[in-house]
Motif scaffolding. Structure first.
Motif, PDB file in Angstrom:
ATOM      1  N   GLY A 113       0.821  -1.217   0.000  1.00  4.46           N
ATOM      2  CA  GLY A 113       0.000   0.000   0.000  1.00  4.46           C
ATOM      3  C   GLY A 113       0.849   1.260   0.000  1.00  4.46           C
ATOM      4  O   GLY A 113       0.583   2.212  -0.747  1.00  4.46           O
ATOM      5  N   ALA A 114       1.904   1.261   0.827  1.00  7.83           N
ATOM      6  CA  ALA A 114       2.796   2.430   0.894  1.00  7.83           C
ATOM      7  C   ALA A 114       3.519   2.647  -0.433  1.00  7.83           C
ATOM      8  O   ALA A 114       3.730   3.789  -0.871  1.00  7.83           O
ATOM      9  CB  ALA A 114       3.816   2.239   2.019  1.00  7.83           C
ATOM     10  N   ILE A 115       3.885   1.560  -1.109  1.00  4.82           N
ATOM     11  CA  ILE A 115       4.568   1.669  -2.404  1.00  4.82           C
ATOM     12  C   ILE A 115       3.635   2.258  -3.453  1.00  4.82           C
ATOM     13  O   ILE A 115       4.029   3.126  -4.243  1.00  4.82           O
ATOM     14  CB  ILE A 115       5.114   0.282  -2.837  1.00  4.82           C
ATOM     15  N   ILE A 116       2.376   1.814  -3.466  1.00  2.00           N
ATOM     16  CA  ILE A 116       1.404   2.360  -4.433  1.00  2.00           C
ATOM     17  C   ILE A 116       1.213   3.865  -4.179  1.00  2.00           C
ATOM     18  O   ILE A 116       1.166   4.670  -5.115  1.00  2.00           O
ATOM     19  CB  ILE A 116       0.059   1.606  -4.347  1.00  2.00           C
ATOM     20  N   ARG A 117       1.159   4.236  -2.916  1.00  5.15           N
ATOM     21  CA  ARG A 117       0.997   5.657  -2.548  1.00  5.15           C
ATOM     22  C   ARG A 117       2.196   6.484  -3.030  1.00  5.15           C
ATOM     23  O   ARG A 117       2.036   7.532  -3.651  1.00  5.15           O
ATOM     24  CB  ARG A 117       0.875   5.743  -1.018  1.00  5.15           C
ATOM     25  N   THR A 118       3.406   5.992  -2.761  1.00  2.00           N
ATOM     26  CA  THR A 118       4.613   6.715  -3.175  1.00  2.00           C
ATOM     27  C   THR A 118       4.739   6.741  -4.693  1.00  2.00           C
ATOM     28  O   THR A 118       5.135   7.750  -5.279  1.00  2.00           O
ATOM     29  CB  THR A 118       5.870   6.066  -2.554  1.00  2.00           C
ATOM     30  N   ALA A 119       4.395   5.620  -5.341  1.00  2.00           N
ATOM     31  CA  ALA A 119       4.449   5.553  -6.810  1.00  2.00           C
ATOM     32  C   ALA A 119       3.577   6.644  -7.420  1.00  2.00           C
ATOM     33  O   ALA A 119       3.975   7.343  -8.360  1.00  2.00           O
ATOM     34  CB  ALA A 119       3.996   4.178  -7.293  1.00  2.00           C
ATOM     35  N   ASN A 120       2.388   6.811  -6.857  1.00  2.00           N
ATOM     36  CA  ASN A 120       1.483   7.845  -7.350  1.00  2.00           C
ATOM     37  C   ASN A 120       2.077   9.239  -7.184  1.00  2.00           C
ATOM     38  O   ASN A 120       2.086  10.054  -8.116  1.00  2.00           O
ATOM     39  CB  ASN A 120       0.139   7.742  -6.621  1.00  2.00           C
ATOM     40  N   LEU A 121       2.623   9.506  -6.013  1.00  2.00           N
ATOM     41  CA  LEU A 121       3.159  10.844  -5.724  1.00  2.00           C
ATOM     42  C   LEU A 121       4.424  11.149  -6.520  1.00  2.00           C
ATOM     43  O   LEU A 121       4.703  12.304  -6.844  1.00  2.00           O
ATOM     44  CB  LEU A 121       3.437  10.976  -4.224  1.00  2.00           C
ATOM     45  N   ALA A 122       5.178  10.107  -6.864  1.00  2.00           N
ATOM     46  CA  ALA A 122       6.415  10.302  -7.636  1.00  2.00           C
ATOM     47  C   ALA A 122       6.137  10.351  -9.145  1.00  2.00           C
ATOM     48  O   ALA A 122       7.062  10.527  -9.938  1.00  2.00           O
ATOM     49  CB  ALA A 122       7.411   9.189  -7.323  1.00  2.00           C
ATOM     50  N   GLY A 123       4.862  10.153  -9.512  1.00  2.00           N
ATOM     51  CA  GLY A 123       4.507  10.239 -10.924  1.00  2.00           C
ATOM     52  C   GLY A 123       4.691   8.954 -11.707  1.00  2.00           C
ATOM     53  O   GLY A 123       4.695   8.973 -12.941  1.00  2.00           O
ATOM     54  N   ALA A 124       4.835   7.810 -11.011  1.00  2.00           N
ATOM     55  CA  ALA A 124       4.926   6.536 -11.734  1.00  2.00           C
ATOM     56  C   ALA A 124       3.577   6.244 -12.391  1.00  2.00           C
ATOM     57  O   ALA A 124       2.524   6.617 -11.859  1.00  2.00           O
ATOM     58  CB  ALA A 124       5.311   5.406 -10.785  1.00  2.00           C
ATOM     59  N   HIS A 125       3.619   5.586 -13.541  1.00  2.00           N
ATOM     60  CA  HIS A 125       2.394   5.357 -14.304  1.00  2.00           C
ATOM     61  C   HIS A 125       1.714   4.030 -13.968  1.00  2.00           C
ATOM     62  O   HIS A 125       0.608   3.778 -14.439  1.00  2.00           O
ATOM     63  CB  HIS A 125       2.710   5.424 -15.803  1.00  2.00           C
TER      64      HIS A 125
END
Length: 246
Positions: A113-125
């Motif tokens: 869950g934390a990775i999905i959150r960070t991925a979103n904030l870092a602009g990962a697609h």
């Protein structure tokens, strides 16, 4: 692990869940049970390529909330999985080089869950996870993502290495976080890229690591030798963000 909100049990309930198109992550069947309704459930499970476990009665009784499991319990995904094409579509719509996060057997739902959150904030697609030996999209994951799951597609694949090979053909370069690599600040991480983050205990698997183009070392100054998987992903992701902005 128990995910009460998305546990369904009983033959009719499980069969209906399959037939209505719900994503069943894991199916638990009473060992030795082979009657007609169970065969129907198994046929549906094989069509969807769900992971099937044959277990003892005691195990099913532990999972069951109602005590009326009738020899079958299923864990249903809290969210629908996306396709690889969805990830490329988002990158294209934003006019950006694809930026993907691949997770090699991340088993802790809070980490996922934390990775999905960070991925979103870092602009990962998008985020790619393997089907086996890994956390799926459970209620815990959805909560830990703090809403990011609504915006960042998660793709579930049968074989990570095969998926990496397909993505390489589409121009993606892969970098994994591992202490054996070169310090990440010395690397050119611009362009279409996939970050690979390994299991909380064992790191990135050998075959997955061999398929990476770069091995990035995150500098460690303390007395212990590893970062939490979601923190390592965040550190590496934001080095990519920094390079893309420069």
């Amino acid at each position: 692990m128990r995910y009460e909100e998305f546990t369904i049990e009983g033959r009719n309930a499980v069969l209906e869940a399959f037939r209505s198109g719900k994503t069943i992550d894991r199916l638990f069947i009473l060992d030795g049970c082979q009657d007609g309704p169970i065969q129907s459930i198994l046929r549906e499970a094989k069509k969807q390529d769900s992971i099937i476990h044959f277990v003892k009665k005691e195990r099913l009784s532990q999972m069951s909330e109602t005590g009326k499991h009738q020899g079958v319990v299923a864990y249903i995904a809290a969210y629908e999985y996306s396709e690889l094409e969805d990830v490329f579509k988002i990158a294209e719509e934003k006019g950006e080089a694809p930026f993907i996060v691949l997770l090699d057997n991340i088993e802790d739902p809070h980490n996922l869950g934390a990775i999905i959150r960070t991925a979103n904030l870092a602009g990962a697609h998008g985020v790619i996870i393997p089907k086996r030996r890994a956390a799926g999209l459970t209620a815990t994951v959805v909560k830990a993502s703090a809403g990011a799951i609504n915006y960042t597609p998660v793709v579930k694949v049968t074989n990570l290495v095969k998926t990496m090979e397909e993505l390489k053909e589409r121009g993606i370069w892969f970098v994994c976080a591992d202490m054996s690599g070169e310090v990440m600040y010395k690397m050119d991480l611009k362009g279409p890229i996939g970050i690979v983050i390994g299991n909380e205990g064992e790191g990135v698997g050998r075959l997955v690591k061999e398929n990476c183009d770069f091995v990035a070392k995150i500098p460690m100054k303390g007395d212990i030798d590893s970062l939490n998987a979601s923190v390592a992903m965040g550190v590496l992701a934001y080095e990519i963000v920094r390079q893309r902005m420069s």
